[in-house]
Scaffold this motif. Structure first.
Motif, PDB file in Angstrom:
ATOM      1  N   GLU A  30      41.021  41.633  44.538  1.00  0.00           N
ATOM      2  CA  GLU A  30      40.510  42.855  45.193  1.00  0.00           C
ATOM      3  C   GLU A  30      39.273  42.956  45.364  1.00  0.00           C
ATOM      4  OE1 GLU A  30      41.292  46.794  47.598  1.00  0.00           O
ATOM      5  OE2 GLU A  30      42.260  46.644  45.619  1.00  0.00           O
ATOM      6  N   SER A  32      37.818  44.204  49.332  1.00  0.00           N
ATOM      7  CA  SER A  32      38.000  45.048  50.762  1.00  0.00           C
ATOM      8  C   SER A  32      36.587  45.485  50.735  1.00  0.00           C
ATOM      9  CB  SER A  32      39.080  45.876  50.884  1.00  0.00           C
ATOM     10  OG  SER A  32      39.576  46.992  50.239  1.00  0.00           O
ATOM     11  N   ARG A 143      39.395  49.106  38.728  1.00  0.00           N
ATOM     12  CA  ARG A 143      40.309  49.194  40.236  1.00  0.00           C
ATOM     13  C   ARG A 143      39.294  50.407  40.938  1.00  0.00           C
ATOM     14  NH1 ARG A 143      43.888  46.981  42.953  1.00  0.00           N
ATOM     15  NH2 ARG A 143      44.610  46.168  41.139  1.00  0.00           N
TER      16      ARG A 143
END
Length: 177
Positions: A30, A32, A143
């Protein structure tokens, strides 16, 4: 910001000899993250970020650190670098900006952005916001989310706004040649 900290990530550019990337070749799972200049335009970074754990600064500051390096540092394009003292990144607890420390006693997280002609760092007093980790395992995954304004290292330079999330496997340290 100490120049040698940035040189860890930009060694390939400075030496113009390249490097072998560490990390997972498939890139982040991921990303973003949005890096936005004061005029509203976005800073575009090429390539997948490199993610690894190691000392804060090889040979002089041993604090176990997560490093994330994004952008095409070999071609001199915009780059960003995140350094986080692993022991300070508690799941769900934001690390606030600005974050200042003595160079050889790092704490928390430091985000640096090189977007010629500007350089921005979360060590600057005009920085605000935070980064929050939900996972940081040097043998597994990282994360985090960030919502921050990163102050320019130049007195009259504009800040950079950074928002979004990032997740990736932690790989091997790149070998700078």
């Amino acid at each position: 910001m100490r120049a040698t900290t940035l040189l860890l990530g930009l060694g390939c550019l400075a030496a113009a000899r390249g490097c072998d990337s560490g990390g997972d070749p498939s890139g982040p799972s991921e990303n973003s993250l949005v890096f936005q200049r004061a005029d509203g335009s976005r800073i575009q970074f090429s390539g997948d970020p490199l993610v690894w754990c190691g000392p804060w600064e090889e040979g002089s500051v041993p604090a176990r650190t997560l490093h994330v390096l994004g952008g095409d540092f070999r071609a001199g394009g915009p780059v960003w670098q995140l350094n986080v003292v692993v022991a300070d990144a508690k799941p769900g607890q934001p690390l606030a900006f600005p974050n200042t420390f003595v160079w050889d006693q790092p704490k928390g997280a430091q985000l640096f952005i090189l977007d010629e002609p500007n350089e921005a760092s979360t060590q600057e007093g005009e920085s605000s916001g935070s980064i929050t980790f939900s996972e940081l395992d040097c043998e597994g995954d990282v994360r985090f989310t960030v919502d921050a304004t990163v102050g320019s290292e130049f007195g009259d330079g504009p800040p950079v706004r950074v928002t979004g999330g990032f997740a990736a496997p932690v790989g091997d340290a790149p070998r700078f040649q």
